[in-house]
Design a protein around this motif. Structure first.
Motif, PDB file in Angstrom:
ATOM      1  N   LEU A  91       0.717  -1.233   0.044  1.00  0.00           N
ATOM      2  CA  LEU A  91       0.194   0.221   0.173  1.00  0.00           C
ATOM      3  C   LEU A  91       0.937   1.290   0.031  1.00  0.00           C
ATOM      4  O   LEU A  91       2.289   1.178   0.441  1.00  0.00           O
ATOM      5  CB  LEU A  91      -0.902   0.002   1.245  1.00  0.00           C
ATOM      6  N   TYR A  92       0.131   2.247  -0.578  1.00  0.00           N
ATOM      7  CA  TYR A  92       1.042   3.652  -0.697  1.00  0.00           C
ATOM      8  C   TYR A  92       0.610   4.750   0.035  1.00  0.00           C
ATOM      9  O   TYR A  92      -0.922   4.672   0.048  1.00  0.00           O
ATOM     10  CB  TYR A  92       1.326   4.100  -2.274  1.00  0.00           C
ATOM     11  N   PHE A  93       1.235   5.469   0.773  1.00  0.00           N
ATOM     12  CA  PHE A  93       0.740   6.825   1.460  1.00  0.00           C
ATOM     13  C   PHE A  93       1.868   7.918   1.086  1.00  0.00           C
ATOM     14  O   PHE A  93       2.958   7.814   0.364  1.00  0.00           O
ATOM     15  CB  PHE A  93       0.808   6.644   2.941  1.00  0.00           C
ATOM     16  N   ASP A  94       1.164   9.137   1.371  1.00  0.00           N
ATOM     17  CA  ASP A  94       2.104  10.297   1.295  1.00  0.00           C
ATOM     18  C   ASP A  94       3.609  10.249   1.992  1.00  0.00           C
ATOM     19  O   ASP A  94       4.496  10.737   1.652  1.00  0.00           O
ATOM     20  CB  ASP A  94       1.380  11.490   1.614  1.00  0.00           C
ATOM     21  N   LYS A  95       3.439   9.360   2.979  1.00  0.00           N
ATOM     22  CA  LYS A  95       4.631   9.190   3.963  1.00  0.00           C
ATOM     23  C   LYS A  95       4.172   8.047   4.831  1.00  0.00           C
ATOM     24  O   LYS A  95       3.391   7.962   5.378  1.00  0.00           O
ATOM     25  CB  LYS A  95       4.938  10.501   4.613  1.00  0.00           C
TER      26      LYS A  95
END
Length: 676
Positions: free
Chosen positions: A386-390
Motif C-alpha cells: 500500500l502507498y501513502f504520502d509518507k
C-alpha cells in the motif's frame, strides 16, 4: 560518463559479446556492445520510441498540412492512453501517456544488502542535484523549497530546463516577478523614509520661522509704541512753539530796559525747542525707515514661510499617494503569495495521509517498509503493498512525524481551515502521536508552537488566538473547559458555517498558556480500561484554535482555524470483551468512525450529497473536510500479528482517503514507473 551491469554472453563458436549501459552528459542512455576490442553504441531511447510507435504508441504520421491535428485526433480515438485537457490560455489540448526511462537516485544499504531509494532530504545534498537546484533557483528566484524542486527533478528525469518550463506553465511570469516586486517594495519603503525625514526637517524649519516671526512681531509692536510716543512728544512741542509764537510782541516799539532780559530768555527757549524739534524729526524719519525695513523683511519671511508650507503640503500629498500605492501593491502581493501557496498545496493534495507504525519489541511484526511511501503487509503467505504520502517506521521520531504537517500550518495563518486527525485501532499509538509525553510532545504542541512562530514572524499582521477543547462522548458534545456540570452542547448550522453556542473560548498568547488549557481539558476527558488498552480513550477529543488576523498595512482581515482531533480507537467487541457501559461506548465510537468513512467515500466519488450529519464527529469536521480546507490524516497501526485484521482495515481506510481531493484541482499528474 558511467556504466552499469555488464554481462557477457558466450556463443558456441567462442564469440564473446559484452553488454553495458552508458549514460551520456545530455541524459541519453546508450547500450555499448564490446566484441573483440571493438565498441558499438546504440541509442536505446530512439530504439524504444520506434518500437513503441510501432506497437504501443499513437498511430499517426507527421505532416505539415492543415488537416494534421484533425487526422491526429481521429487516429487517437481508440487509444485509451489518449485524452484531452483544458489549459488556461491554450484551450483544449491533446494528451498522451508515453512510456519513458527515468533516472532514480539510490543508495546501497549494507544492512539489507540492497539498493534503496534515497530520501529527498538526503538527495538535495548530492553535487549532481545541487548544481541543477542552483540552475533552477537562478531562473526562478521565487522558488525556495529544495525538496519541492528535487521532487520535480525526479519527475522530469533530472532535466532542469523541463522543470523550469513546468513551473512557468503553471504559475506564469509571476514566480519570476516576486523577487523584483520585493526589491521595488524595499526601494519604495526607503523613499517613504526619506520623505518622512524631509518632512521632519521642514517641520523644524517651520517652527524656527514661526519663532522668528513672533520675535519680529514683538519688535514691530515695540517700534510702533515708540513711534506713537515720539509723535505725541512732537505734537506737544509744536503746541508749545505755537503758544510761544503767539505770545511774541507784534510791534518793534522801544522795549523798556527791564523787558530785555525776558526777551532774551524767550529767544533762548525758542532755539532749544527748535533744536529738539529737529532732532525729533530726524528720529521720526529713522524710525520710519527702520520700520519699513523690518516690515519688508517680515514680508519676505512670510513669503518664504508660505512657500515652505505649500511645498510641505505637496510633499505630504505625494507621500500619501505613494503610501497608498504601496498599500495597494502590498495587498496585491500578499494575495498573490497566498493564492500561489494555496495552489501549491492543492497540487500536493489538500488531504495528505501519513501512516505510522507503533514500536513494539515484544511482538513479531508482519510489516515491512520498502521505502518512505510504501508499506508491505505479509499475511498467510500473501503480500500486499500500500502507498501513502509518507510512511513512518517504528523507529521514527516525533520530529520526523511532525515535518509532514508543516506546510498546512502556514495555510492556517493565511486564513484556511486546517485539520489534523489520528485514526487507528485501540492501542495503536494515536494519543502518543497527537499528544505525546511532556518531554517529547506530539503533533498538537509542535503545530501550535510553529503557528505561534509564524504569527510572531509576520510583524505587519496582528493575530488573536482563542482556544477551546471538547469531546464527543456517546454522540454528545461536551465542553472540557466549562466550570459548570451541565456542559452538554448543541451544534448549530448557518449555511456553511458551523458553530457551538456556549462553547468556552480562552484567549491565549504564549505556549505555556496553551499547555495549561490543554492540561485542564485532558483531566476532564473520558477514559477507561479495556482488555486492549489500560487507558483507552472512550471519546473523540477535539482541540480547536481560532486564528484571527488584521493586516495593519492593507487592512485585510483573515479567519483561520486549526483543529487537532484525537479519534477514539476502532475496536472489535470480541477482542476488547466490552460489556455494560463500555459496550455502549464502543458502539458509539464505531458508529461515528463508520460515518467518517462514509464522508470520505462520498468525497472520493464526488457525490452530490455528503453525509456530514450522520454523526456529531463528521458534523463538527464539516468545515475542515469541504471547500478549500486542508487536512492531514495519520493512520496508526500496530505491528502485532494478532491485530493483522484491524491493521489491514486501517491501512485500506487510509489508502482510500489518499484518493480524496478537496478544492479546485487544476491539474492531475499521473506518474507511471517502469518496473525492471
Amino acid at each position: 560518463q558511467g556504466g552499469s551491469s555488464a554481462s557477457t554472453l558466450a556463443e558456441p563458436d567462442d564469440i564473446c559479446l559484452a553488454f553495458e549501459s552508458f549514460l551520456h552528459n545530455d541524459g541519453t542512455l546508450y547500450t555499448c556492445i564490446t566484441q573483440s576490442g571493438t565498441k558499438l553504441y546504440f541509442d536505446e531511447t530512439k530504439v524504444q520510441l520506434n518500437k513503441r510507435s510501432a506497437t504501443k504508441g499513437p498511430k499517426f504520421s507527421v505532416s505539415t498540412s492543415p488537416g494534421t491535428a484533425e487526422s491526429m485526433q481521429n487516429s487517437l480515438v481508440e487509444d485509451d492512453r489518449a485524452s484531452g485537457l483544458w489549459l488556461p490560455g491554450k484551450g483544449v489540448v491533446m494528451t498522451y501517456i508515453f512510456e519513458a526511462r527515468t533516472n532514480i537516485c539510490k543508495f546501497f544499504d549494507p544492512d539489507s544488502g540492497a539498493w534503496l531509494v534515497l530520501p529527498l532530504q538526503w538527495e538535495v545534498n548530492i553535487d549532481f542535484v545541487k548544481c541543477r537546484l542552483q540552475q533552477i533557483k537562478e531562473a526562478l528566484p521565487g522558488l525556495t523549497d529544495d525538496k519541492e524542486i528535487t521532487a520535480a527533478l525526479r519527475q522530469c528525469n533530472y532535466d532542469p530546463d523541463e522543470v523550469i518550463s513546468i513551473y512557468l506553465a503553471i504559475f506564469g511570469d509571476s514566480i519570476k516577478k516576486n523577487r523584483w516586486m520585493d526589491l521595488i517594495t524595499i526601494q519604495r519603503e526607503r523613499t517613504i523614509e526619506n520623505l518622512q525625514q524631509t518632512l521632519k526637517c521642514k517641520d523644524r524649519k517651520l517652527e524656527n520661522l514661526q519663532e522668528e516671526n513672533n520675535r519680529l512681531s514683538q519688535m514691530v509692536q515695540y517700534l510702533n509704541k515708540k513711534l506713537s510716543e515720539l509723535e505725541i512728544d512732537q505734537n506737544e512741542a509744536l503746541e508749545k512753539i505755537r503758544a510761544l509764537q503767539n505770545k511774541r510782541p507784534k510791534t518793534t516799539a522801544a522795549v523798556p530796559a527791564n523787558a530785555t532780559s525776558a526777551h532774551s530768555i524767550n529767544s533762548q527757549k525758542l532755539l532749544n525747542l527748535n533744536k529738539a524739534t529737529h532732532e525729533l524729526n530726524i528720529s521720526n524719519q529713522e524710525l520710519k525707515a527702520a520700520a519699513n525695513i523690518k516690515f519688508s523683511e517680515m514680508g519676505q519671511l512670510m513669503t518664504q514661510l508660505l512657500n515652505s508650507v505649500f511645498k510641505l503640503k505637496d510633499a505630504e500629498l505625494g507621500s500619501t499617494r505613494e503610501v497608498e500605492e504601496l498599500r495597494t501593491l502590498y495587498r496585491k502581493e500578499a494575495l498573490e503569495r497566498k493564492l500561489l501557496y494555496d495552489k501549491l498545496q492543492e497540487i500536493r493534495g489538500n488531504i495528505r495521509v501519513f501512516c505510522r507504525c507503533r514500536g513494539d519489541s515484544n511482538t513479531t511484526s508482519s510489516l515491512t517498509f520498502p521505502s518512505d511511501e510504501e508499506i508491505l503487509v505479509i499475511h498467510n503467505g500473501s503480500k500486499k503493498k500500500l502507498y501513502f504520502d509518507k510512511v513512518y517506521a517504528p523507529d521514527s521520531t516525533q520530529e520526523e512525524v511532525f515535518e509532514g504537517t508543516l506546510p498546512i500550518i502556514t495555510s492556517c495563518v493565511d486564513g484556511f481551515s486546517v485539520c489534523i486527525l489520528a485514526y487507528g485501532q485501540t492501542g495503536s499509538g494515536k494519543t502518543y502521536t497527537m499528544m505525546g509525553p511532556k518531554d517529547n510532545p506530539g503533533v498538537n504542541i509542535r503545530s501550535i508552537r510553529e503557528l505561534l512562530h509564524l504569527c510572531q514572524k509576520r510583524e505587519t499582521i496582528k493575530y488573536t488566538l482563542k482556544i477551546s477543547m471538547l469531546e464527543i462522548y456517546n454522540e454528545t458534545v461536551q465542553d472540557l473547559l466549562s466550570k459548570s456540570n451541565n456542559h452538554h452542547l448543541e451544534i448549530r448550522t448557518w449555511g456553511k458555517t458551523i458553530s457551538i453556542p456556549g462553547l468556552t473560548e480562552i484567549e491565549v498568547t504564549t505556549e505555556d498558556e496553551i499547555r495549561n488549557v490543554m492540561n485542564l481539558g485532558e483531566k476532564n476527558r473520558t477514559i477507561a480500561s479495556t482488555k486492549m488498552n489500560i487507558e483507552s480513550s472512550r471519546s473523540h477529543l477535539m482541540l480547536i484554535l481560532r486564528v484571527d488576523g488584521v493586516d495593519s498595512i492593507s487592512g485585510v482581515v483573515s479567519h483561520g482555524s486549526l483543529t487537532v482531533c484525537d479519534l477514539a480507537g476502532s475496536e472489535r467487541i470480541s477482542k476488547t470483551e466490552a460489556t455494560g457501559q463500555r459496550l455502549v461506548e464502543a458502539a458509539a465510537i464505531n458508529k461515528s468512525l463508520t460515518s467518517l468513512g462514509q464522508v470520505f467515500m462520498a468525497l472520493k466519488n464526488s457525490a452530490l450529497h455528503i453525509p456530514y450529519r450522520n454523526s456529531k464527529l463528521t458534523h463538527l469536521l464539516q468545515p475542515c473536510l469541504s471547500g478549500d480546507a486542508k487536512a492531514c490524516v495519520f493512520v496508526n497501526i500496530s505491528p502485532d500479528g494478532n491485530n493483522i485484521g484491524e491493521t489491514m482495515n486501517t491501512l485500506q481506510f487510509g489508502s482510500s482517503i489518499r484518493q480524496v481531493a478537496l478544492g479546485k484541482v487544476t491539474q492531475h499528474v499521473t506518474t507511471i514507473k517502469k518496473k525492471k
